[in-house]
Write a protein that holds these residues in place. Structure first.
Motif, PDB file in Angstrom:
ATOM      1  N   VAL A  18       0.849  -1.193   0.000  1.00 40.34           N
ATOM      2  CA  VAL A  18       0.000   0.000   0.000  1.00 40.34           C
ATOM      3  C   VAL A  18       0.889   1.250   0.000  1.00 40.34           C
ATOM      4  O   VAL A  18       1.742   1.407   0.877  1.00 40.34           O
ATOM      5  N   PRO A  19       0.706   2.161  -0.949  1.00 43.50           N
ATOM      6  CA  PRO A  19       1.509   3.386  -1.007  1.00 43.50           C
ATOM      7  C   PRO A  19       0.982   4.457  -0.051  1.00 43.50           C
ATOM      8  O   PRO A  19      -0.158   4.387   0.421  1.00 43.50           O
ATOM      9  N   ALA A  20       1.820   5.454   0.225  1.00 41.56           N
ATOM     10  CA  ALA A  20       1.422   6.541   1.123  1.00 41.56           C
ATOM     11  C   ALA A  20       2.426   7.684   0.992  1.00 41.56           C
ATOM     12  O   ALA A  20       3.518   7.510   0.444  1.00 41.56           O
ATOM     13  N   ILE A  21       2.038   8.848   1.516  1.00 39.09           N
ATOM     14  CA  ILE A  21       2.955   9.981   1.626  1.00 39.09           C
ATOM     15  C   ILE A  21       3.334  10.130   3.094  1.00 39.09           C
ATOM     16  O   ILE A  21       2.462  10.151   3.969  1.00 39.09           O
ATOM     17  N   GLY A  63     -13.984  -2.245  -0.716  1.00 40.91           N
ATOM     18  CA  GLY A  63     -13.767  -2.121  -2.156  1.00 40.91           C
ATOM     19  C   GLY A  63     -12.815  -1.029  -2.586  1.00 40.91           C
ATOM     20  O   GLY A  63     -12.698  -0.731  -3.784  1.00 40.91           O
ATOM     21  N   TYR A  64     -12.100  -0.429  -1.638  1.00 43.81           N
ATOM     22  CA  TYR A  64     -11.186   0.655  -1.986  1.00 43.81           C
ATOM     23  C   TYR A  64      -9.780   0.146  -2.302  1.00 43.81           C
ATOM     24  O   TYR A  64      -9.284  -0.782  -1.663  1.00 43.81           O
ATOM     25  N   THR A  65      -9.172   0.785  -3.291  1.00 45.13           N
ATOM     26  CA  THR A  65      -7.750   0.612  -3.551  1.00 45.13           C
ATOM     27  C   THR A  65      -7.052   1.877  -3.055  1.00 45.13           C
ATOM     28  O   THR A  65      -7.693   2.778  -2.513  1.00 45.13           O
ATOM     29  N   PHE A  66      -5.731   1.963  -3.263  1.00 42.93           N
ATOM     30  CA  PHE A  66      -4.968   3.062  -2.691  1.00 42.93           C
ATOM     31  C   PHE A  66      -4.205   3.810  -3.788  1.00 42.93           C
ATOM     32  O   PHE A  66      -3.530   3.196  -4.619  1.00 42.93           O
TER      33      PHE A  66
END
Length: 274
Positions: free
Chosen positions: A111-114, A261-264
Motif C-alpha cells: 500500500v503506497p502513502a505519503i 472495495g477501496y484501492t490506494f
C-alpha cells in the motif's frame, strides 16, 4: 654464364619484392580489419540506442498522472480511466518514533502513502537514516515544516525558513526535494501558498483524520472510525500521524478499507501542477 648469373639475380630480387608486397598487403588487412568490424557493429549499437530511447519514451508515457487533487475537498479525483474507488493514505509528523515501522507495515501490505516530515525529526544521523529507510521502501516524502508552527502566526521570513529548511535537509538525505507540502494544522497563508508553488510542490490538506483526539488514541477505536466514518468516499485523503496507536491500527485500517472495495492511490500518479 655471366648473363645467366644476372638473370638468376634479377629473378631473386623480383621474388623478394613480391613477398614484401604480399606481407605489406597482409599487414594492411590486419590493421583495417578492426575498423571494418567496428563499422559492422555501428548499426547494431544504433539499434540498441534506439530501443533504449523507445523504452524511456514508454516509461514517460506510463508516468502520466492518473489522479488530480481537488482543492475544494482535498480529495483526489481520477483522470480518464483511473479507478474512482480509491483513497490516499498520508502520515504526518514523520519520522518520529513509529514511521519506519508504519512504512514497513504498508510495504508488506503493498500500500503506497505519503510521509510528511518535520525538520526537527531530522537532526541526528539516526533520524536521517530513518528518513532514508522510508524513502528506500518506496514511499513519497512530503514537507511538514521545520518546527510545526501555525504559519498564520509567524512572519513571511519565518515561513520561508520553516519550509525551505526541510526541503534542503530532505534533498541532502535522499537526493531529491519533497513533492508535496502540508501545513501544520492545515493553516496556510498567501505567502506559503506562493512559496510552495515556486518550489514545485503540491499543497494539500486532508479529508478526515482522528488519531489526535483522545477517544481515538486506541487502535480498535481508531480502526473503526477511519473505516466507518461518514466522511469516507471515493478519493478521500486520509490523515494519520506517527503515533503508537496509529501504527497498531494501520493493518486493520487498510484491511477494512479494502473490504469496502477501496484501492490506494500511488502518490507518484498524482498530478503536481494545479
Amino acid at each position: 654464364m655471366v648473363h645467366m648469373k644476372w638473370l638468376i639475380l634479377a629473378v631473386g630480387i623480383s621474388l623478394l619484392a613480391a613477398c614484401g608486397d604480399e606481407q605489406a598487403e597482409t599487414a594492411d588487412q590486419k590493421e583495417t580489419a578492426p575498423t571494418e568490424e567496428k563499422a559492422k557493429e555501428t548499426p547494431a549499437e544504433t539499434e540498441n540506442a534506439n530501443e533504449a530511447d523507445s523504452a524511456q519514451a514508454e516509461e514517460v508515457a506510463e508516468a502520466e498522472p492518473q489522479y488530480r487533487l481537488n482543492p475544494a475537498t482535498w480529495g483526489v479525483e481520477p483522470i480518464a480511466d483511473a479507478p474512482a474507488e480509491a483513497v490516499l493514505l498520508t502520515i504526518d509528523d514523520a519520522p518520529d518514533k513509529h514511521a519506519v515501522e508504519m512504512a514497513t507495515t504498508l510495504k508488506e501490505l503493498d500500500v503506497p502513502a505519503i510521509f510528511f516530515v518535520n525538520g526537527h525529526f531530522l537532526d541526528s544521523d539516526e533520524e536521517k537514516e530513518n528518513l532514508r529507510k522510508i524513502h528506500d521502501l518506496g514511499f513519497a516524502i512530503g514537507n511538514h515544516t521545520q518546527t510545526h508552527p501555525n504559519l498564520t502566526t509567524i512572519s513571511d521570513e519565518q515561513q520561508k525558513e520553516e519550509i525551505l529548511a526541510v526541503n534542503e535537509t530532505v534533498e541532502q538525505v535522499i537526493g531529491e526535494k519533497p513533492k508535496f507540502f502540508r501545513a501544520p494544522h492545515g493553516a496556510n497563508t498567501d505567502f506559503s501558498r506562493a512559496l510552495v508553488q515556486q518550489e514545485g510542490m503540491l499543497l494539500m490538506n486532508w479529508s478526515y483524520g482522528y488519531d489526535w483526539e483522545k477517544q481515538y488514541m486506541d487502535p480498535a477505536a481508531l480502526t473503526d472510525i477511519m473505516v466507518n466514518t461518514e466522511f469516507l468516499r471515493n478519493g478521500s485523503n486520509l490523515l494519520m500521524h506517527d503515533r503508537e496507536w496509529t501504527a497498531a491500527a494501520l493493518p486493520g485500517i487498510v484491511e477494512g478499507l479494502q473490504a469496502k472495495g477501496y484501492t490506494f492511490v500511488d502518490p507518484q500518479e498524482i498530478e503536481l501542477e494545479q
